[in-house]
Design a protein around this motif. Structure first.
Motif, PDB file in Angstrom:
ATOM      1  N   TYR A 184      -2.148   0.565  -2.989  1.00 18.10           N
ATOM      2  CA  TYR A 184      -0.756   0.104  -2.991  1.00 18.10           C
ATOM      3  C   TYR A 184       0.102   0.955  -3.933  1.00 18.10           C
ATOM      4  CZ  TYR A 184       3.306  -2.405  -4.682  1.00 18.10           C
ATOM      5  OH  TYR A 184       4.582  -2.716  -5.090  1.00 18.10           O
ATOM      6  N   SER A 212      -1.374   2.454   3.356  1.00 21.90           N
ATOM      7  CA  SER A 212      -1.535   0.993   3.308  1.00 21.90           C
ATOM      8  C   SER A 212      -2.403   0.481   4.459  1.00 21.90           C
ATOM      9  CB  SER A 212      -0.186   0.281   3.265  1.00 21.90           C
ATOM     10  OG  SER A 212       0.510   0.408   4.472  1.00 21.90           O
ATOM     11  N   HIS A 271       2.167  -4.401   2.081  1.00 20.18           N
ATOM     12  CA  HIS A 271       3.170  -3.449   2.550  1.00 20.18           C
ATOM     13  C   HIS A 271       3.672  -2.654   1.353  1.00 20.18           C
ATOM     14  CE1 HIS A 271       6.794  -1.753   4.245  1.00 20.18           C
ATOM     15  NE2 HIS A 271       6.376  -2.139   5.457  1.00 20.18           N
ATOM     16  N   PRO A 272       3.824  -1.327   1.494  1.00 20.63           N
ATOM     17  CA  PRO A 272       4.270  -0.521   0.354  1.00 20.63           C
ATOM     18  C   PRO A 272       5.687  -0.827  -0.100  1.00 20.63           C
ATOM     19  CG  PRO A 272       4.104   0.837   2.336  1.00 20.63           C
ATOM     20  CD  PRO A 272       3.524  -0.505   2.667  1.00 20.63           C
TER      21      PRO A 272
END
Length: 169
Positions: free
Chosen positions: A37, A56, A68-69
């Motif tokens: 991450y 990810s 989610h980044p």
């Protein structure tokens, strides 16, 4: 990145009584997911969206944890066991949050705003299978019980259980 890895290891050792050594922390899905991450997040913030999502997605396949980044995560997140955890793009997680497997910080599909996912305060405990959905705020020092479905804001220092989630303390 080395400093971040040391912090993640320290958090794992502090929060999981089953851990016996520092090396063992390197095997935890939580360790791998957070390191992936961090790399993806840096790329995402530089608008390298494809490679950030690629990283990810790789993390999800390797760990069973989907972050989610675009999500914003504070210090000392601990995801115990981890399989099935989903953290959406606009989720915000405070410091010292603990969550167990099967937790979703997701949208409802009905959001009209850009912010679609929850904001989690500091020192929050989220039990296995809990679903926290929508652009809602969970206050500081909140405990969310296993399998609770939380669809509304929760004030500080509360305990939430049930479907739909309701405050019991």
């Amino acid at each position: 990145m080395f400093k971040q890895a040391k912090e993640v290891i320290r958090t794992i050792k502090e929060k999981d009584p089953a851990i016996k050594s520092t090396k063992e922390a390197l095997l935890y899905p939580c360790f791998k997911a957070i390191i992936y991450y961090e790399v993806a997040r840096k790329l995402y913030l530089k608008k390298h969206y494809f490679i950030a999502r690629f990283i990810s997605e790789r993390a999800k396949r390797k760990t069973g944890i989907e972050i989610h980044p675009g999500a914003t995560i504070g210090k000392n997140l601990f995801i115990d066991h981890g399989t099935g955890v989903v953290i959406g793009e606009t989720a915000v997680i405070g410091d010292n949050v603990t969550m167990f497997h099967g937790v979703t910080l997701g949208g409802t599909g009905n959001e009209k705003d850009k912010k679609r996912h929850p904001t989690i305060g500091n020192n929050v405990f989220i039990g296995s299978g809990a679903k926290i959905l929508g652009n809602i705020t969970i206050g500081n020092n909140v405990k969310i019980g296993a399998n609770a479905v939380v669809l509304k804001d929760v004030e500080d220092d509360r305990t939430v259980i049930g479907i739909p989630g309701y405050v019991v303390k």
